[in-house]
Design an enzyme around this catalytic site. Sequence first.
Site, PDB file in Angstrom:
ATOM      1  N   LYS A   1       1.278 -25.308  27.449  1.00 48.93           N
ATOM      2  CA  LYS A   1       2.264 -24.267  27.153  1.00 48.93           C
ATOM      3  C   LYS A   1       3.578 -24.626  27.858  1.00 48.93           C
ATOM      4  CE  LYS A   1       1.800 -19.332  26.683  1.00 48.93           C
ATOM      5  NZ  LYS A   1       2.287 -19.123  25.330  1.00 48.93           N
TER       6      LYS A   1
HETATM    7  N1  PMP Z   1      -0.425 -20.548  20.093  1.00 50.20           N
HETATM    8  C1  PMP Z   1       0.752 -20.514  20.731  1.00 50.20           C
HETATM    9  C2  PMP Z   1       1.786 -21.506  20.355  1.00 50.20           C
HETATM   10  C3  PMP Z   1       0.999 -19.538  21.714  1.00 50.20           C
HETATM   11  O1  PMP Z   1       2.175 -19.513  22.351  1.00 50.20           O
HETATM   12  C4  PMP Z   1      -0.002 -18.596  22.024  1.00 50.20           C
HETATM   13  C5  PMP Z   1       0.255 -17.519  23.036  1.00 50.20           C
HETATM   14  N2  PMP Z   1      -0.123 -17.910  24.324  1.00 50.20           N
HETATM   15  C6  PMP Z   1      -1.222 -18.680  21.335  1.00 50.20           C
HETATM   16  C7  PMP Z   1      -1.400 -19.653  20.381  1.00 50.20           C
HETATM   17  C8  PMP Z   1      -2.350 -17.757  21.656  1.00 50.20           C
HETATM   18  O2  PMP Z   1      -2.933 -18.094  22.875  1.00 50.20           O
HETATM   19  P1  PMP Z   1      -3.617 -17.002  23.786  1.00 50.20           P
HETATM   20  O3  PMP Z   1      -4.660 -16.363  22.961  1.00 50.20           O
HETATM   21  O4  PMP Z   1      -4.183 -17.767  24.928  1.00 50.20           O
HETATM   22  O5  PMP Z   1      -2.559 -16.062  24.204  1.00 50.20           O
END
Ligand code: PMP
Length: 312
Positions: free
Chosen positions: A163
């Site tokens: 991220k």
């Molecule tokens: N894909 C992206 C690109 C994101 O930024 C997120 C948000 N964190 C997600 C998927 C979903 O991930 P999570 O369920 O861990 O929040």
Amino acid sequence: MAHLQTSPFPFAFFENKIVRIEDAKVSIMTNALQYGTGVFGGIRGYYNKEKKFLSLFRLDDHFKRFLQSFKIIGVEIPYDHTQLKKITIDLVKKNNPHTDTYFRPFGYAGSPNLSPNLDRDHMFDYAMYMMPLGDYLPTDKGISVIVSSWRRVSDNTIPSRAKITGSYINSALAKREATLGGHDEAIFLSENGHVAEGSAMNLFIVRDGVLVTPSKSDDILEGITRRTVIQLAKDLKIPAEERVIDRSELYIADEAFFSGTGAQVAWIQRIDNRVVGDGKRGQIAGKLQDLFFEVVRGNVKKYESWCTKIKV
Ligand code: PMP
């Protein structure tokens, strides 16, 4: 300052201590601001009014992924998993929220060093702030999405698995394309043309009673909500597959929905102006969405280990 955000939560963690939010400021010369040399996370805390606690969802998994993002970019931050958790809990106690809350852990190259680099001269700092957050996408009605003309950043460009702040310009381009066209969200294809994910959420479709989501190798963030949905599906005896999805499968899916910390579980009514299924919330999406909201609020005994409950 026109852009200075005020938060109803007065405190943030910044430069190794809890400070007032208005004092959590960086210089215009900050490397992360110039080049996106940062890593972030997003965690939700659900407020229980009757029992007076905030339930933080899958805190351990969030910090595990957060630290893995640093490992991917080959950078260390001066905090370990236990310390990151403690900072979060200390900040909750200090801000004492009485509402659903979003937490933003943020590691960033805080130095004024001029080059876009990740070497020792670009030591990362850590900060965390909180803000109230309800629905990020509507969850009480179906949303309209498009397949973006922008491709998802690939693993050998900027790994989606991490991220990384800089890569979110990719998300912003797709989101803008969607909203300019009057839609709620976008779906990315990967460089090789497979369905990947939304701008900040993972995607699920249902075909002939089978829940399907793009595989981990299709340039997605390995979402914690995605993992949650897969586990809930297993426990509900709904067959689930992680595999390559073609664009045209989106148009003939019986159901579709997004998952994410922000998005939660948000069902999709239209994709590229084609109605998904019968245009109503699907049976499988519905079951998963209803269970999801009970689970994250800490109401289901079986999944209580996912919830860190803090008295507020
Ligand atoms: N894909 C992206 C690109 C994101 O930024 C997120 C948000 N964190 C997600 C998927 C979903 O991930 P999570 O369920 O861990 O929040």
